[in-house]
Design an enzyme around this catalytic site. Sequence first.
Site, PDB file in Angstrom:
ATOM      1  N   GLY A  22     -37.944  12.554  51.269  1.00 31.69           N
ATOM      2  CA  GLY A  22     -37.512  13.928  51.536  1.00 31.69           C
ATOM      3  C   GLY A  22     -36.700  14.078  52.810  1.00 31.69           C
ATOM      4  O   GLY A  22     -36.213  13.110  53.400  1.00 31.69           O
ATOM      5  N   GLY A  39     -34.833  27.586  68.271  1.00 30.44           N
ATOM      6  CA  GLY A  39     -36.087  27.171  67.621  1.00 30.44           C
ATOM      7  C   GLY A  39     -36.337  25.701  67.915  1.00 30.44           C
ATOM      8  O   GLY A  39     -35.628  25.079  68.718  1.00 30.44           O
ATOM      9  N   HIS A  44     -61.617   7.830  80.598  1.00 31.87           N
ATOM     10  CA  HIS A  44     -60.861   8.041  81.837  1.00 31.87           C
ATOM     11  C   HIS A  44     -60.049   6.784  82.137  1.00 31.87           C
ATOM     12  O   HIS A  44     -60.541   5.680  81.911  1.00 31.87           O
ATOM     13  CB  HIS A  44     -61.834   8.306  82.984  1.00 31.87           C
ATOM     14  CG  HIS A  44     -61.159   8.413  84.315  1.00 31.87           C
ATOM     15  ND1 HIS A  44     -60.453   9.531  84.697  1.00 31.87           N
ATOM     16  CD2 HIS A  44     -61.057   7.520  85.335  1.00 31.87           C
ATOM     17  CE1 HIS A  44     -59.962   9.322  85.907  1.00 31.87           C
ATOM     18  NE2 HIS A  44     -60.301   8.121  86.314  1.00 31.87           N
TER      19      HIS A  44
HETATM   20  P1  FAD Z   1     -38.441  18.104  51.547  1.00 28.53           P
HETATM   21  O1  FAD Z   1     -38.816  17.133  52.582  1.00 28.53           O
HETATM   22  O2  FAD Z   1     -37.290  19.000  51.791  1.00 28.53           O
HETATM   23  O3  FAD Z   1     -38.209  17.276  50.215  1.00 28.53           O
HETATM   24  C1  FAD Z   1     -37.747  17.853  49.034  1.00 28.53           C
HETATM   25  C2  FAD Z   1     -37.102  16.776  48.201  1.00 28.53           C
HETATM   26  O4  FAD Z   1     -36.809  17.325  46.925  1.00 28.53           O
HETATM   27  C3  FAD Z   1     -35.792  16.264  48.748  1.00 28.53           C
HETATM   28  O5  FAD Z   1     -35.866  14.860  48.899  1.00 28.53           O
HETATM   29  C4  FAD Z   1     -34.749  16.666  47.712  1.00 28.53           C
HETATM   30  O6  FAD Z   1     -33.709  15.711  47.567  1.00 28.53           O
HETATM   31  C5  FAD Z   1     -35.589  16.768  46.448  1.00 28.53           C
HETATM   32  N1  FAD Z   1     -35.053  17.664  45.426  1.00 28.53           N
HETATM   33  C6  FAD Z   1     -34.651  18.957  45.598  1.00 28.53           C
HETATM   34  N2  FAD Z   1     -34.247  19.469  44.412  1.00 28.53           N
HETATM   35  C7  FAD Z   1     -34.399  18.494  43.489  1.00 28.53           C
HETATM   36  C8  FAD Z   1     -34.145  18.423  42.089  1.00 28.53           C
HETATM   37  N3  FAD Z   1     -33.658  19.461  41.410  1.00 28.53           N
HETATM   38  N4  FAD Z   1     -34.415  17.264  41.453  1.00 28.53           N
HETATM   39  C9  FAD Z   1     -34.915  16.184  42.123  1.00 28.53           C
HETATM   40  N5  FAD Z   1     -35.145  16.192  43.443  1.00 28.53           N
HETATM   41  C10 FAD Z   1     -34.915  17.338  44.116  1.00 28.53           C
HETATM   42  N6  FAD Z   1     -41.765  18.814  60.263  1.00 28.53           N
HETATM   43  C11 FAD Z   1     -42.846  18.360  60.950  1.00 28.53           C
HETATM   44  O7  FAD Z   1     -43.977  18.559  60.518  1.00 28.53           O
HETATM   45  N7  FAD Z   1     -42.689  17.670  62.130  1.00 28.53           N
HETATM   46  C12 FAD Z   1     -41.466  17.420  62.656  1.00 28.53           C
HETATM   47  O8  FAD Z   1     -41.361  16.805  63.721  1.00 28.53           O
HETATM   48  C13 FAD Z   1     -40.322  17.883  61.957  1.00 28.53           C
HETATM   49  N8  FAD Z   1     -39.085  17.649  62.434  1.00 28.53           N
HETATM   50  C14 FAD Z   1     -37.998  18.058  61.715  1.00 28.53           C
HETATM   51  C15 FAD Z   1     -36.731  17.801  62.226  1.00 28.53           C
HETATM   52  C16 FAD Z   1     -35.608  18.226  61.528  1.00 28.53           C
HETATM   53  C17 FAD Z   1     -34.246  17.914  62.086  1.00 28.53           C
HETATM   54  C18 FAD Z   1     -35.767  18.892  60.283  1.00 28.53           C
HETATM   55  C19 FAD Z   1     -34.572  19.322  59.497  1.00 28.53           C
HETATM   56  C20 FAD Z   1     -37.020  19.165  59.771  1.00 28.53           C
HETATM   57  C21 FAD Z   1     -38.150  18.757  60.487  1.00 28.53           C
HETATM   58  N9  FAD Z   1     -39.439  19.022  60.023  1.00 28.53           N
HETATM   59  C22 FAD Z   1     -40.531  18.594  60.730  1.00 28.53           C
HETATM   60  C23 FAD Z   1     -39.674  19.802  58.784  1.00 28.53           C
HETATM   61  C24 FAD Z   1     -40.017  18.875  57.618  1.00 28.53           C
HETATM   62  O9  FAD Z   1     -38.979  17.951  57.454  1.00 28.53           O
HETATM   63  C25 FAD Z   1     -40.228  19.697  56.350  1.00 28.53           C
HETATM   64  O10 FAD Z   1     -41.201  20.685  56.581  1.00 28.53           O
HETATM   65  C26 FAD Z   1     -40.692  18.811  55.215  1.00 28.53           C
HETATM   66  O11 FAD Z   1     -39.746  17.801  54.931  1.00 28.53           O
HETATM   67  C27 FAD Z   1     -40.928  19.626  53.937  1.00 28.53           C
HETATM   68  O12 FAD Z   1     -41.397  18.781  52.946  1.00 28.53           O
HETATM   69  P2  FAD Z   1     -41.192  19.104  51.393  1.00 28.53           P
HETATM   70  O13 FAD Z   1     -41.858  17.987  50.674  1.00 28.53           O
HETATM   71  O14 FAD Z   1     -41.617  20.475  51.102  1.00 28.53           O
HETATM   72  O15 FAD Z   1     -39.626  19.080  51.150  1.00 28.53           O
END
Ligand code: FAD
Length: 456
Positions: free
Chosen positions: A41, A186, A448
């Site tokens: 992701g 943010g 500690h």
């Molecule tokens: P995602 O990680 O967004 O994964 C969704 C996946 O679904 C993607 O791989 C996408 O390609 C796939 N997909 C979408 N539509 C389709 C489809 N139709 N068919 C097949 N595949 C599909 N969170 C933290 O907890 N700690 C951190 O330090 C942190 N740092 C971050 C830094 C940055 C720069 C960013 C952008 C985000 C950060 N986050 C962090 C947030 C975190 O990345 C997200 O909250 C998390 O990835 C969400 O997980 P998810 O599984 O819901 O979705």
Amino acid sequence: MAEHRFDAVIIGAGPGGYPTGIRLGQLGVKAAVIEKEYWGGVCLNVGCIPSKAVIHAAKTFEKIGHADDLGITVGKPVIDMKKMQAWKGGVVTKMKNGVQQLLKGNKCDMLNGDARFVSAGPDGFRLAVKTASGEDTVIAKNVVIATGSRPMEIPGFKVDQKRIIDSTGALALEEVPKRLIVIGGGYIGLELGTVYAKLGSKVTVVEASGSLLGAMDKDCVAVVAKKLAKLGVEIMLDAKAKGWEDKGDRAVLTVELKDGKSATIDADKILLSVGRRPNSENLGLEAVGVKLDARGYIIADDQLRTNVPNIYAIGDVIGGMMLAHKATKDGEVVAEVIAGHRAAVDVRTIPAVVFTDPEVASAGLTEDEAKAKGLTVKVGKFPFAALGRAVSVHDTDGFAKVILDAKTQEILGVHIVGNGASDLIAEGTLAIEMGAVAQDVNLTVHAHPTLAEAMR
Ligand code: FAD
């Protein structure tokens, strides 16, 4: 055009989707994860992991610059961005491969492709999966939507990854921009702004509201703001980015200030980090009748059920705290629900960490939130400067703050600012989850010299 049948499929292999697949495999459910682009992701590919890698590199760069304080003489450090990017890429690849191995090891299938609902039928939901070679059909009795989120844009600022970049672009720069504007104060904007400030950019943060880091504890945010100023970062609060012009050799941003006047700022790059929006379009949700809220998030209950029986949604696409560990918790619960176990998302707190310098970490209620609930609070605060460990590692900015219910002594919230806060918050999270009172922590022997002594 192949046809596949499963008891459950998960759309999206982020930190929500892939743990769902692993857990379903462990529970003996015939399952598959479908992913169109990023195994792991956003988190593993363009989010948490690569950002923490570049934050580590920038921190090391800055620390080397101050090695003289410790009696270590080194030359002026030089950054090779291409090499740093290659190192970051290696970290991502290692983690991505790990995800696929875990799915395989837990007998969960993996399909590469872009999935969308086509219809609902007596034998399950029919999905079309666009692959590199055509279109496959997947029929599944249960579907988990774990499609995540993407960066939001604002009018007048189209991300081209040249002048206007988003977090993905900012994580891939092969040169340090001389002047960087970050729109949005943010956590993503401040983490990446700090990276480039340490690497030598002149950074300006333009934030529309009156404070940085939204709902985080104000005292903690003040410590971060002070360090940003020390790094030469200019913070503009109550300042709205209105538009920009490409002047060939630079971008010129126009900002509307609180008093209604406007100002312009020159930059080489403008990083847009104004929030994220759910990936709930182009999934064929209308074909099966899944409901969204007004902002496009899929509506799901505490068992991650949508309004359509046997369709579930988890992670960023349902909103709430858009964090990787929240998505993972959703995923573990939804797998249990699908396998017929009694499970629900029933947590007292989801910790939040901001990897700025110093780090900020938070679990439970802030002082203001506790007071707004009508609780009488007692606040305990301990400065890192009084910790032997912090002094000996030359990193004394920060404190730990514990919010107690004055009547019961129950720990309501823990807010830590200081390097190491990201790990220290685990104790606060556990304390809140277990309904601990102040004495539970105080009577626990803490090693500690450690930063964790601040919690006592
Ligand atoms: P995602 O990680 O967004 O994964 C969704 C996946 O679904 C993607 O791989 C996408 O390609 C796939 N997909 C979408 N539509 C389709 C489809 N139709 N068919 C097949 N595949 C599909 N969170 C933290 O907890 N700690 C951190 O330090 C942190 N740092 C971050 C830094 C940055 C720069 C960013 C952008 C985000 C950060 N986050 C962090 C947030 C975190 O990345 C997200 O909250 C998390 O990835 C969400 O997980 P998810 O599984 O819901 O979705």
